[in-house]
Every structure is written in structure tokens, then in C-alpha cells.
Design an enzyme around this catalytic site. Sequence first.
Site, mmCIF file in Angstrom:
data_model
loop_
_atom_site.group_PDB
_atom_site.id
_atom_site.type_symbol
_atom_site.label_atom_id
_atom_site.label_comp_id
_atom_site.label_asym_id
_atom_site.label_seq_id
_atom_site.Cartn_x
_atom_site.Cartn_y
_atom_site.Cartn_z
ATOM 1 N N HIS A 1 -8.614 -4.243 -0.861
ATOM 2 C CA HIS A 1 -7.365 -3.712 -0.332
ATOM 3 C C HIS A 1 -7.111 -4.266 1.072
ATOM 4 C CE1 HIS A 1 -4.067 -0.793 -0.378
ATOM 5 N NE2 HIS A 1 -4.272 -0.696 0.921
ATOM 6 N N SER B 1 0.822 -1.200 0.000
ATOM 7 C CA SER B 1 0.000 0.000 0.000
ATOM 8 C C SER B 1 0.864 1.262 0.000
ATOM 9 C CB SER B 1 -0.960 -0.047 1.187
ATOM 10 O OG SER B 1 -1.911 0.984 1.117
ATOM 11 N N ASP C 1 -10.389 -2.436 -5.183
ATOM 12 C CA ASP C 1 -9.468 -1.535 -4.506
ATOM 13 C C ASP C 1 -9.376 -0.253 -5.316
ATOM 14 O OD1 ASP C 1 -7.395 -0.240 -3.229
ATOM 15 O OD2 ASP C 1 -5.911 -1.815 -3.537
#
Length: 298
Positions: free
Chosen positions: A270, A147, A240
Site C-alpha cells: 500500500h 486509498s 495490502d
Amino acid sequence: MDPELEPFLPLIPKTDLTDPVTARENYAARAAAAPAPDTSAMQVDDHTVSADPDVPVRIYHPHGARSALVWLHGGGWIMGDLDTDHHFAARIAAAADTAVISVRYRRSPEHRFPAALDDTYAVLSWTAEHAAELGIDPNRIAVGGHSAGAGLAAAVTLRARDEQGPPVHFQLLNEPMLDDRQETWSQRNFTDTPSHDRDVISAAWRHYLGARPATPYAAPARADDLSGLPPAYISTAEFDPLRDEGIAYALRLLQAGIPVELHQWPGTFHGSLAVISADVSQRQLAELTAALRRALAE
């Protein structure tokens, strides 16, 4: 949604970054509930990298491993630390048979860009300079993250290229956060996805940048030139907001002549990799670590 992930959706709270301190506490509590990884086949040491300021790291070194991964945790540059990523870093080290150097970079909004990038670059430089002491090959050092951490990994790779810094052999970008503009289809349409949605990501960028304009070292998708970068493995999740910027970055790397392995995981969201009991999560982790092992064996 993947049928094994769907039952977990009611249990996953929506991230709220309005109060960064509370968000960190909640993130840490959820991470603490994860099963402890098996570290019996590796040495695990906490260390402080001398820099300005010093940077705490945790080193996971499987016996006999000769390569290294500088690893950056996720959490929107706001949440996360060495403890929250302990389970992930240890599993990567064991499965990929590589030393993992997990970085406790400074977090926003107390420390905005470029603090986290400076910390990461300091650790990358230290790893290369102390390769003999660490028992690793200085030509087999990768950077990676999840991320926001994956965005940092992409950024430090760009900076190392531009400054003729330590050679990065490979970049491992899991669900990377790369573009503050949020103009992709997935960013515009995924406004109510599990855990993270468009608004959460907007808040993370505001905390990270403050009033500063984004540069390619903050948002690597803004880089005009991706040539001369190391090979990459990029993983994206179907539901996501970050999905399309990860895919677009992979395509731009390919167009710049960079070898890329791209995997878009259907039915995932995500951070769903944290649901480690799901078969799709186990396959994700196995493929990610296999790609890293192959790259660092070369």
C-alpha cells in the site's frame, strides 16, 4: 516483494494514528521530501469553492486540456492536503492531459463522516457548473483518488447517481478503502505489512466514523446496488490489507454491467507507488494515467 521496492522497506515508518496531529506532521514531512514535479506545461492555481463551509482546491490545467479529474488525496481521511499530493496530482495532469482539481476536504477526527464526502460533492458540483469557465467539457469529468481518497471517489459517484447530480464519466480508484467491516482474507491476514496494516486501517475507520454506523456513502462496499455507475479503473497492491475489497468491488461492478479495468500489481504494498524510482511504480503511474486519458478521450 518486488526487488526494487524491498531495499526501501527499512526506510518506511509504520503509520501511527494514535495522535492525528503528529501523524499529519510526519506525513507532510515525508511528502515534502519528494522531488518537485514539472509544472511548466500547465497552469496551477489555488481556488476556494463556495460551499458550507468553503472548500480549498488546487487546479492543474495543462494547456488545451478539455477534460477534468476531481482528485481526492489519501491519508486515511486524517492526513494529507493539497501540498502532500502536489507531486501526484501534477504528474496525473501532465500524463493524462487532463485538468486535475485536487480537493482539500475536511479531515477526521475533527470532522467525521460525512464532512469529507460533502466537501467532495460540493467540488464535483462546482466543477460541472463552472465547466465553461474552466474550459472543460461537462460530460468529461472523472473522479478519482488514492486509498481513503479512492473510497471517497467511489462514494461521491454513488451519491451523484442517487441524487441525479453531476454526471461522472469515469471513476479512478487506486488502492481504494471501501469496507469498514475488514472481513476479507487480506484484511484478516495482512497484520504486519509495510506502512499500513490491519490495525492502522481499523484506527482510520474509528476516527472517520466515530460512533456512527457505516452507510454505503461511508463504506461503498456496503452498497447493495452498483448499477448505473460509470466505468472504472481499479488498482490494487499485492501486500495490502485493502487488496481483496478492491478486487471484490471490481467484480461487483462487472456483475452490475459496469465496464471495469482491474490491475492487481504483484510485489507491491500500500502506497509503494511513492517509490517513484522503481520500475513497477513507473509502470503503475503510466497505466493509471493511460486509462484515464483513454476514458476522458471518449
